[in-house]
Enzyme design. Structure first.
Site, short mmCIF file in Angstrom:
data_model
loop_
_atom_site.label_atom_id
_atom_site.label_comp_id
_atom_site.label_asym_id
_atom_site.label_seq_id
_atom_site.Cartn_x
_atom_site.Cartn_y
_atom_site.Cartn_z
N LYS A 1 0.84 -1.21 0.00
CA LYS A 1 0.00 0.00 0.00
C LYS A 1 0.87 1.25 0.00
O LYS A 1 0.63 2.18 -0.76
CB LYS A 1 -0.89 0.00 1.25
CG LYS A 1 -1.56 1.34 1.51
CD LYS A 1 -2.47 1.31 2.71
CE LYS A 1 -1.79 1.59 4.02
NZ LYS A 1 -1.41 3.00 4.25
N ASN A 2 1.88 1.27 0.85
CA ASN A 2 2.68 2.49 1.01
C ASN A 2 3.62 2.73 -0.16
O ASN A 2 4.26 3.78 -0.23
CB ASN A 2 3.44 2.47 2.34
CG ASN A 2 2.50 2.65 3.53
OD1 ASN A 2 1.32 2.96 3.35
ND2 ASN A 2 3.01 2.44 4.73
N CYS B 1 -4.63 20.35 9.86
CA CYS B 1 -3.56 20.75 10.78
C CYS B 1 -2.89 22.02 10.29
O CYS B 1 -2.90 22.34 9.12
CB CYS B 1 -2.54 19.63 10.93
SG CYS B 1 -1.85 19.08 9.39
N ARG C 1 2.14 21.14 12.93
CA ARG C 1 1.70 19.76 12.79
C ARG C 1 2.39 19.11 11.60
O ARG C 1 3.12 19.74 10.86
CB ARG C 1 0.16 19.71 12.69
CG ARG C 1 -0.53 20.02 14.02
CD ARG C 1 -0.37 18.89 15.03
NE ARG C 1 -0.91 17.65 14.54
CZ ARG C 1 -2.18 17.28 14.62
NH1 ARG C 1 -3.06 18.09 15.16
NH2 ARG C 1 -2.57 16.13 14.16
N ASP D 1 4.10 0.43 12.05
CA ASP D 1 2.81 -0.13 11.61
C ASP D 1 2.60 -1.56 12.12
O ASP D 1 1.48 -2.06 12.13
CB ASP D 1 2.72 -0.12 10.07
CG ASP D 1 2.51 1.29 9.54
OD1 ASP D 1 2.24 2.20 10.34
OD2 ASP D 1 2.61 1.48 8.31
N ARG E 1 -8.95 -0.11 4.47
CA ARG E 1 -8.00 0.87 3.91
C ARG E 1 -6.66 0.21 3.60
O ARG E 1 -5.97 0.60 2.67
CB ARG E 1 -7.75 2.01 4.92
CG ARG E 1 -8.90 2.98 5.06
CD ARG E 1 -8.49 4.12 5.95
NE ARG E 1 -7.25 4.75 5.45
CZ ARG E 1 -6.55 5.65 6.11
NH1 ARG E 1 -6.93 6.05 7.30
NH2 ARG E 1 -5.46 6.16 5.57
C1 UD1 Z 1 4.24 6.74 6.35
C2 UD1 Z 1 3.35 5.53 6.15
C3 UD1 Z 1 2.80 5.04 7.47
C4 UD1 Z 1 3.95 4.75 8.43
C5 UD1 Z 1 4.87 5.98 8.54
C6 UD1 Z 1 6.11 5.71 9.37
C7 UD1 Z 1 2.45 5.93 3.94
C8 UD1 Z 1 1.28 6.25 3.10
N1 UD1 Z 1 2.26 5.92 5.26
O1 UD1 Z 1 3.43 7.79 6.91
O2 UD1 Z 1 2.07 3.83 7.22
O3 UD1 Z 1 3.43 4.48 9.70
O4 UD1 Z 1 5.31 6.38 7.23
O5 UD1 Z 1 6.82 4.63 8.85
O6 UD1 Z 1 3.54 5.67 3.44
N2 UD1 Z 1 6.24 14.39 10.91
C9 UD1 Z 1 6.41 15.72 11.21
N3 UD1 Z 1 6.42 16.61 10.19
C10 UD1 Z 1 6.27 16.26 8.88
C11 UD1 Z 1 6.10 14.89 8.58
C12 UD1 Z 1 6.09 13.97 9.60
O7 UD1 Z 1 6.53 16.09 12.37
O8 UD1 Z 1 6.28 17.13 7.99
C13 UD1 Z 1 6.21 13.39 12.00
C14 UD1 Z 1 4.86 12.69 12.11
O9 UD1 Z 1 3.97 13.41 12.91
C15 UD1 Z 1 5.24 11.38 12.73
C16 UD1 Z 1 6.63 11.10 12.17
O10 UD1 Z 1 7.12 12.35 11.68
O11 UD1 Z 1 5.33 11.52 14.12
C17 UD1 Z 1 6.65 10.06 11.07
O12 UD1 Z 1 5.87 10.52 9.99
P1 UD1 Z 1 6.20 10.12 8.49
O13 UD1 Z 1 7.45 9.32 8.43
O14 UD1 Z 1 6.13 11.36 7.66
O15 UD1 Z 1 4.98 9.18 8.15
P2 UD1 Z 1 3.97 9.27 6.95
O16 UD1 Z 1 4.70 9.57 5.68
O17 UD1 Z 1 2.82 10.15 7.32
#
Ligand code: UD1
Length: 416
Positions: free
Chosen positions: A22-23, A116, A121, A303, A395
């Site tokens: 999925k990711n 957000c 955020r 995950d 999902r």
């Molecule tokens: C992706 C995955 C999700 C997985 C996560 C971590 C997809 C669609 N989803 O989510 O399944 O759990 O990686 O492996 O690929 N953060 C910030 N600022 C930002 C971006 C992120 O503070 O601009 C923080 C988030 O709040 C979180 C952490 O960084 O605490 C990890 O987020 P991130 O690695 O970006 O995860 P996603 O890409 O949202």
């Protein structure tokens, strides 16, 4: 409302073939916006989140043709640079359309996921990255407006290796002029898979540790790409085998992607055998306790935290799990405790005092992996578990109940 009805206590056995990740599917679909030529993807899982991203692309004017696991995305008759608010609010990954839209068309308007605020955020790193490449970013009424002439390569040091921010920057940098270097980038297999697709589309990308170098191109071309297998789905089925004391083989997997999870799984006394594109687990009668800390890849994947805690709930002693990636991933803990688990939370840390058995309960899925955790708990529990809010499970897992039935589980989807 649809629900799973699970009669627990059956050791699972057999082989299940996992779908594409999925990711990987979500950013790969979005990457099709970087070119006017068709991007053809294979092994695309049939999931709600994939339908959501394809809907988002359709609303941006892309022509999407889907035949089962094969998806072709090309140019439609009209195009737009304003993303559909509903789909972005449904799923954070839709926010990724920002980079290709601004890189191609010089403009993008995308609602903030979940409303957000910028800076506080979790899209701040996405936007900092785009700004570093020369984009102008503003927020108006919950919508992020990004404009740019041609993006220009830059050195970007991420304070945290965010998966989404790294993917956003990878896509933008692929069409930027000159070289971009991302320091401390995410190196999840799904990020590498996106880099592989962008490479097929003509971008030049090198990943060396957490340093990612992208040599931008004026144009990218269409490409054909097969997605990597879903390591979260594979891990969930291995845990389903282990938690029921059964023996399950996941097929069509890349075991190297599962290494950060297989080590802790083996430490619980589960017998793990790696074959050619397969991993087999023989579950212990009860797991040994373990200590787990989630972390960006190559750490233990966040995950798989909820399903792993469901498994450790039945351990012969006390385990600990620290969630270091997401601050609030514990919505499933109360439901597990209602089933008889003994889990104490202190901030981001759980202490899991293993119990001999769990009891079936009426409960609900609150997110994708919480749903997986409760499904596994139900498979191991005594008696019947009824799980509602399957829209969360759908999902991220396709036909979960059918695949589990194939392994001998007594689980059915009911609509009443
Ligand atoms: C992706 C995955 C999700 C997985 C996560 C971590 C997809 C669609 N989803 O989510 O399944 O759990 O990686 O492996 O690929 N953060 C910030 N600022 C930002 C971006 C992120 O503070 O601009 C923080 C988030 O709040 C979180 C952490 O960084 O605490 C990890 O987020 P991130 O690695 O970006 O995860 P996603 O890409 O949202």
């Amino acid at each position: 409302m649809e629900s799973f009805r699970i009669e627990g206590g059956v050791p699972l056995s057999g082989t299940v073939r996992v779908d594409g990740a999925k990711n990987s599917a979500l950013p790969a679909c979005v990457a099709s916006l970087l070119t006017d030529e068709p991007v053809v993807l294979h092994r695309v899982p049939e999931l709600r989140d994939v339908s959501t991203i394809l809907y988002t692309l359709g609303a941006l004017g892309r022509r999407v043709v889907r035949h089962g696991a094969h998806v072709s995305i090309g140019v439609g008759e009209e195009s737009s640079t304003e993303a559909d608010a509903y789909s972005v609010r449904q799923m954070r990954a839709s926010f990724l359309v920002l980079a290709p839209l601004v890189a191609r068309f010089g403009r993008a308007a995308v609602p903030l996921p979940g409303g957000c605020a910028i800076g506080r955020r979790p899209v701040d790193l996405h936007l900092t990255g785009l700004r570093a490449l020369g984009a102008r970013v503003e927020e108006r009424d919950g919508v992020v407006l990004v404009t740019a002439d041609r993006l220009t390569g830059a050195r970007i040091v991420l304070p945290y290796p965010s998966v989404g921010a790294t993917e956003q920057i990878l896509m933008a940098a692929s069409l930027a002029s000159g070289e971009t270097v991302i320091e401390n980038g995410a190196i999840e297999p799904e990020v590498e898979d996106l880099a592989a697709l962008l490479g097929r589309m003509g971008a030049k990308i090198e990943i060396d540790g957490r340093t990612i170098r992208i040599d931008g191109r004026r144009e990218l071309r269409g490409a054909e790409h097969t997605l990597i297998p879903d390591r979260m789905e594979a891990g969930t089925f291995l845990l389903a085998g282990a938690i029921t004391g059964g023996s399950v083989t996941v097929a069509g997997v890349r075991s190297e992607h599962l290494t950060p999870f297989l080590g802790p799984l083996e430490s619980t006394g589960a017998d793990v055998t790696i074959g050619v594109e397969t991993v087999t687990v023989h579950g212990p009668s009860r797991p040994l306790p373990a200590e787990v800390v989630t972390a960006p890849h190559p750490g233990f994947p966040t995950d798989l935290h909820p399903p792993f805690v469901a498994y450790l709930a039945l351990a012969t002693g006390s385990s600990s799990l620290v969630e270091s990636v997401f601050e609030d991933r514990f919505a499933y803990v109360d439901a597990l405790c209602k089933m008889g688990a003994k889990i104490v939370r202190s901030g981001a840390a759980l202490t899991i005092h293993g119990v001999e058995s769990l009891q079936g309960q009426a409960t609900e899925a609150t997110d994708i992996r919480a749903g997986a955790a409760l499904t596994l708990a139900g498979l191991a529990a005594r008696g019947r578990t009824t799980l509602t809010h399957l829209e969360h499970i759908d999902r991220g897992y396709s036909s979960l109940e059918e695949k589990l039935q194939h392994l001998g589980a007594r689980i059915e989807r009911r609509d009443e």
